[in-house]
Design an enzyme around this catalytic site. Structure first.
Site, PDB file in Angstrom:
ATOM      1  N   ARG A   1      20.392 -16.106  -6.377  1.00 53.95           N
ATOM      2  CA  ARG A   1      19.548 -15.831  -7.616  1.00 53.95           C
ATOM      3  C   ARG A   1      18.736 -14.447  -7.410  1.00 53.95           C
ATOM      4  O   ARG A   1      18.332 -13.855  -8.822  1.00 53.95           O
ATOM      5  CB  ARG A   1      18.315 -17.059  -7.384  1.00 53.95           C
ATOM      6  CG  ARG A   1      16.976 -16.801  -8.380  1.00 53.95           C
ATOM      7  CD  ARG A   1      16.330 -18.202  -8.269  1.00 53.95           C
ATOM      8  NE  ARG A   1      15.731 -18.571  -7.105  1.00 53.95           N
ATOM      9  CZ  ARG A   1      14.717 -17.967  -6.545  1.00 53.95           C
ATOM     10  NH1 ARG A   1      14.221 -16.998  -7.068  1.00 53.95           N
ATOM     11  NH2 ARG A   1      14.313 -18.453  -5.484  1.00 53.95           N
TER      12      ARG A   1
ATOM     13  N   TYR B   1      16.755 -11.428 -34.734  1.00 59.06           N
ATOM     14  CA  TYR B   1      16.977 -12.850 -34.525  1.00 59.06           C
ATOM     15  C   TYR B   1      16.025 -13.662 -34.455  1.00 59.06           C
ATOM     16  O   TYR B   1      15.107 -13.756 -33.785  1.00 59.06           O
ATOM     17  CB  TYR B   1      17.856 -12.640 -33.139  1.00 59.06           C
ATOM     18  CG  TYR B   1      18.392 -13.960 -32.521  1.00 59.06           C
ATOM     19  CD1 TYR B   1      19.218 -14.889 -33.273  1.00 59.06           C
ATOM     20  CD2 TYR B   1      17.804 -14.464 -31.547  1.00 59.06           C
ATOM     21  CE1 TYR B   1      19.571 -15.926 -32.753  1.00 59.06           C
ATOM     22  CE2 TYR B   1      18.383 -15.713 -30.717  1.00 59.06           C
ATOM     23  CZ  TYR B   1      19.231 -16.307 -31.494  1.00 59.06           C
ATOM     24  OH  TYR B   1      19.733 -17.668 -31.064  1.00 59.06           O
TER      25      TYR B   1
ATOM     26  N   ASP C   1      17.490  -4.090 -29.364  1.00 61.61           N
ATOM     27  CA  ASP C   1      18.432  -5.069 -29.357  1.00 61.61           C
ATOM     28  C   ASP C   1      19.602  -4.521 -30.101  1.00 61.61           C
ATOM     29  O   ASP C   1      19.537  -4.426 -31.354  1.00 61.61           O
ATOM     30  CB  ASP C   1      17.971  -6.385 -30.008  1.00 61.61           C
ATOM     31  CG  ASP C   1      19.017  -7.525 -30.016  1.00 61.61           C
ATOM     32  OD1 ASP C   1      20.155  -7.168 -29.917  1.00 61.61           O
ATOM     33  OD2 ASP C   1      18.531  -8.700 -30.256  1.00 61.61           O
TER      34      ASP C   1
ATOM     35  N   LYS D   1      28.003 -12.684 -27.569  1.00 61.13           N
ATOM     36  CA  LYS D   1      28.612 -12.114 -28.778  1.00 61.13           C
ATOM     37  C   LYS D   1      30.071 -11.273 -28.599  1.00 61.13           C
ATOM     38  O   LYS D   1      31.046 -11.708 -27.995  1.00 61.13           O
ATOM     39  CB  LYS D   1      27.544 -11.417 -29.842  1.00 61.13           C
ATOM     40  CG  LYS D   1      26.341 -12.355 -30.077  1.00 61.13           C
ATOM     41  CD  LYS D   1      26.578 -13.712 -30.439  1.00 61.13           C
ATOM     42  CE  LYS D   1      25.140 -14.426 -30.786  1.00 61.13           C
ATOM     43  NZ  LYS D   1      24.167 -14.583 -29.677  1.00 61.13           N
TER      44      LYS D   1
END
Length: 277
Positions: free
Chosen positions: A50, A102, A175, A200
């Site tokens: 983690r 988005y 972004d 993407k």
């Protein structure tokens, strides 16, 4: 955006990136089994997946090199990467966010960020006068820009908004999911952070859910994002990190072909008598 795709990482003119792209060691799925010293300490500095896993390192170094940043962090999704930036701010901080962005991030900002104490204001980042007027010196801590902006594909002048923001000590996060580092490297235009939904273009094979944040400098805010990722557990699995690096091997050719196809379609329909604005 840049006028043409950057050299492929497989091109001899980009040898350092080439080495990272071609180096593709196997995934290390261990969660806690790392080599220890006789006293029980972890000699490698790795204790728990983690927090760190060697499989992340290869993909993170490659993406940092592609973006021209000093470091990268992978996340479990693009949304996890984006929200980690906002969650590293403090209650009462004022943030400016692209009006077009988005929908998932807009929804999260409305449902969670505001209730947690962030002062979120949406602004048309393509309008430099609006950006300048919206900044509150001493209170605005972040300017979040998405360009090209999903779904209207608005384009923001990154160099101009970065200059405006930095003049009053405002951090700029971009972004750049749609552009990819093949077409735009926001750090070169003054961005402090670059965020990707790696699901993407970066992956390109539709078999990975992933996100990434690249930083221009390793400062306290960057370490705060790292701490949030570790504590919140928004980490990518080792196998997904391995798949992501595999996908980035074909990033340049995929983006180039997509750009060529888009341009051909646009030219075909430009001025078509059966189309109207």
């Amino acid at each position: 955006m840049n006028s043409r795709p950057r050299p492929s990482p497989l091109n001899p003119s980009a040898r350092s990136i080439k080495r990272r792209a071609l180096s593709h060691p196997p995934a290390i799925p261990s969660s806690t089994i790392y080599e220890r010293s006789p006293d029980g300490s972890y000699r490698s500095g790795l204790a728990y997946t983690r927090a760190d896993n060697p499989t992340y390192d290869h993909a993170e170094r490659l993406l940092a090199a592609l973006e021209g940043g000093v470091a990268c962090m992978l996340f479990a999704s693009g949304s996890a990467a984006a929200t980690a930036v906002f969650q590293s701010l403090l209650p009462g901080d004022h943030v400016l966010v692209s009006r077009i962005l988005y929908w998932g991030i807009r929804k999260w900002l409305a449902e969670f960020a505001v209730s947690w104490g962030l002062d979120v204001e949406f602004v048309d980042t393509t309008n430099l006068a609006q950006v300048t007027a919206a900044i509150r010196p001493g209170r605005t801590r972040l300017l979040w820009v998405e360009t090209p902006a999903n779904p209207m594909w608005d384009i923001t002048d990154l160099a101009a908004v970065a200059e405006i923001a930095h003049a009053v000590d405002v951090r700029v996060a971009v972004d750049s999911t749609a552009a990819t580092p093949v077409l735009t490297r926001p750090i070169e235009f003054g961005a402090d952070l670059v965020v990707h939904s790696a699901t993407k273009y970066l992956n390109g094979h539709s078999d990975v859910l992933a996100g990434a944040v690249v930083t221009a400098r390793a400062d306290p805010f960057w370490e705060r994002i790292r701490s949030w990722r570790r504590s919140a557990g928004a980490v990518l699995g080792p196998f997904e990190a391995w798949l992501l690096q595999r996908g980035m091997r074909t990033l340049f050719v995929r983006v180039q072909r997509s750009s060529e196809s888009a341009l051909a379609i646009a030219r075909h329909f430009d001025g078509h008598t059966r189309l109207r604005e």
